[in-house]
Design a protein around this motif. Sequence first.
Motif, mmCIF file in Angstrom:
data_model
loop_
_atom_site.group_PDB
_atom_site.id
_atom_site.type_symbol
_atom_site.label_atom_id
_atom_site.label_comp_id
_atom_site.label_asym_id
_atom_site.label_seq_id
_atom_site.Cartn_x
_atom_site.Cartn_y
_atom_site.Cartn_z
ATOM 1 N N ASN A 156 0.821 -1.208 0.000
ATOM 2 C CA ASN A 156 0.000 0.000 0.000
ATOM 3 C C ASN A 156 0.858 1.262 0.000
ATOM 4 N N HIS A 209 -8.192 -8.353 -2.979
ATOM 5 C CA HIS A 209 -9.567 -8.398 -3.480
ATOM 6 C C HIS A 209 -9.652 -8.514 -4.997
ATOM 7 N N GLY A 257 -6.867 3.455 7.539
ATOM 8 C CA GLY A 257 -7.095 2.718 6.310
ATOM 9 C C GLY A 257 -6.684 3.499 5.079
ATOM 10 N N ASP A 313 -5.634 -3.623 5.027
ATOM 11 C CA ASP A 313 -6.260 -4.265 3.871
ATOM 12 C C ASP A 313 -5.846 -3.526 2.600
ATOM 13 N N THR A 314 -5.922 -4.215 1.492
ATOM 14 C CA THR A 314 -5.305 -3.736 0.265
ATOM 15 C C THR A 314 -6.068 -4.237 -0.948
ATOM 16 N N TYR A 347 -10.411 0.741 2.244
ATOM 17 C CA TYR A 347 -9.949 -0.482 2.894
ATOM 18 C C TYR A 347 -9.554 -0.158 4.328
#
Length: 209
Positions: free
Chosen positions: A78, A151, A126, A146-147, A142
């Motif tokens: 990220n 997904h 996020g 989370d990235t 996200y």
Amino acid sequence: MSFTLPPLPYPKDAFGDLISPETFDYHHGKHHNAYVVKANELVAADPALQGKSLVELIELAATNGPRGLFNQVGQIWNHSFYWRGLSPQKKQPTGPLLDLITQAFGSVDGLIDTLKAEAVGHFGSGWAALNLKDGKLEVTSYHDADTPVAHGAAPLFIFDVWEHAYYVDYRNARPDYADKILRNAIDWDFVALNLDGLGLTRADQIPGG
């Protein structure tokens, strides 16, 4: 063989008042680097993880864990993608990217307003993100580490809304940070490049590569 901290694609003082060198010292030099160090420790302790790329580890940890590994490798990706999506020179989208923006949001300002609302409205830490889905632009967010990698998204741009991204320069004023960066410091050339669907690869790393 281990992951490394990618160098910034611009000098730390290139953004003037938008992003200070002190922020880069802490955000890139401390926070981003800490994720690299911890990820390398976790990978070194488990032979089954060794030799895999950053994206491969994210995808593996997203489905099978461990969560601690996911947090570290997700944050490496990220942050690497975030740095590349910023430009110290103000740019404007053109060509096919501008066409997609107009179709989805009516105008560039419409997209910026949507991204800002997603970033400011995201509760806690996020990332706000612009992805390409089924040939159309989509804004989402996200939580925590989370990235889009986890997904199956085709990422175009990602925006850090962890407090460490803005507290030095903007204190707790996330709306001011989002407004100034999104309106003045997006590298639209990088966003357009990622329309080829290869955005995941542009923040990937192969250990030692």
